[in-house]
Motif scaffolding. Structure first.
Motif, PDB file in Angstrom:
ATOM      1  N   LYS A   1       5.924  -4.344   0.460  1.00 12.85           N
ATOM      2  CA  LYS A   1       5.614  -3.426  -0.632  1.00 12.85           C
ATOM      3  C   LYS A   1       6.693  -3.541  -1.701  1.00 12.85           C
ATOM      4  O   LYS A   1       7.885  -3.352  -1.416  1.00 12.85           O
ATOM      5  CB  LYS A   1       5.536  -1.995  -0.112  1.00 12.85           C
ATOM      6  N   LEU A   2       6.274  -3.866  -2.927  1.00  9.92           N
ATOM      7  CA  LEU A   2       7.239  -4.035  -4.020  1.00  9.92           C
ATOM      8  C   LEU A   2       7.275  -2.851  -4.970  1.00  9.92           C
ATOM      9  O   LEU A   2       8.311  -2.533  -5.523  1.00  9.92           O
ATOM     10  CB  LEU A   2       6.899  -5.279  -4.853  1.00  9.92           C
ATOM     11  N   GLY A   3       6.140  -2.248  -5.210  1.00 11.81           N
ATOM     12  CA  GLY A   3       6.102  -1.174  -6.192  1.00 11.81           C
ATOM     13  C   GLY A   3       4.705  -0.615  -6.335  1.00 11.81           C
ATOM     14  O   GLY A   3       3.775  -0.997  -5.628  1.00 11.81           O
ATOM     15  N   MET A   4       4.576   0.292  -7.277  1.00 13.37           N
ATOM     16  CA  MET A   4       3.320   0.953  -7.556  1.00 13.37           C
ATOM     17  C   MET A   4       3.172   1.039  -9.063  1.00 13.37           C
ATOM     18  O   MET A   4       4.151   1.181  -9.784  1.00 13.37           O
ATOM     19  CB  MET A   4       3.347   2.353  -6.953  1.00 13.37           C
ATOM     20  N   LEU A   5       1.941   0.920  -9.535  1.00  8.51           N
ATOM     21  CA  LEU A   5       1.712   1.120 -10.959  1.00  8.51           C
ATOM     22  C   LEU A   5       0.415   1.863 -11.178  1.00  8.51           C
ATOM     23  O   LEU A   5      -0.492   1.817 -10.343  1.00  8.51           O
ATOM     24  CB  LEU A   5       1.702  -0.207 -11.723  1.00  8.51           C
ATOM     25  N   GLU A   6       0.356   2.566 -12.287  1.00 14.36           N
ATOM     26  CA  GLU A   6      -0.869   3.193 -12.729  1.00 14.36           C
ATOM     27  C   GLU A   6      -1.350   2.399 -13.931  1.00 14.36           C
ATOM     28  O   GLU A   6      -0.611   2.211 -14.897  1.00 14.36           O
ATOM     29  CB  GLU A   6      -0.642   4.661 -13.107  1.00 14.36           C
TER      30      GLU A   6
END
Length: 123
Positions: free
Chosen positions: A105-110
């Motif tokens: 898991k690297l990150g999250m974006l909207e």
């Protein structure tokens, strides 16, 4: 002394609190496996390597970057478009996406805007 980051402020997008990280991951409705290039972009965004960017460019910032080689609003020199590529038609504006690379898991974006980038103009 230290050299100031581009734009004067380092954009640190890392989430250090495990509860906040879990909540962000749980809010994701999609999962996107990153290419090598996009994974590097996520890492650079996360640690401030693309300061003052606070995430991938939306369409307006991208277009301004291509035509003027500057960031929209601040007019800071920035000639490198930083966008996330995907062919996933289920990802729409407003979607929350968990970004992964080789299972990590690297990150999250909207997703703010979704469009077809002009790869010819980028060159």
């Amino acid at each position: 002394g230290h050299i100031l980051p581009h734009g004067g402020t380092l954009s640190n997008l890392m989430v250090s609190q495990s509860e906040e990280r879990r909540a962000l991951e749980a809010s994701c409705t999609h999962r996107q496996e990153m290419s090598d290039r996009n994974a590097c972009d996520v890492e650079l965004l996360s640690v401030g390597g693309f300061s003052p960017l606070q995430g991938f460019m939306n369409r307006d910032v991208y277009e301004h970057c291509l035509t003027d080689m500057r960031l929209l609003g601040t007019n800071l020199l920035f000639g490198l478009p930083v966008v996330l590529d995907t062919n996933d038609d289920t990802i729409k504006e407003g979607s929350r996406v968990l970004l992964t690379y080789r299972g990590q898991k690297l990150g999250m974006l909207e997703v703010e805007t979704k469009w077809q980038p002009n790869k010819v103009k980028e060159v």
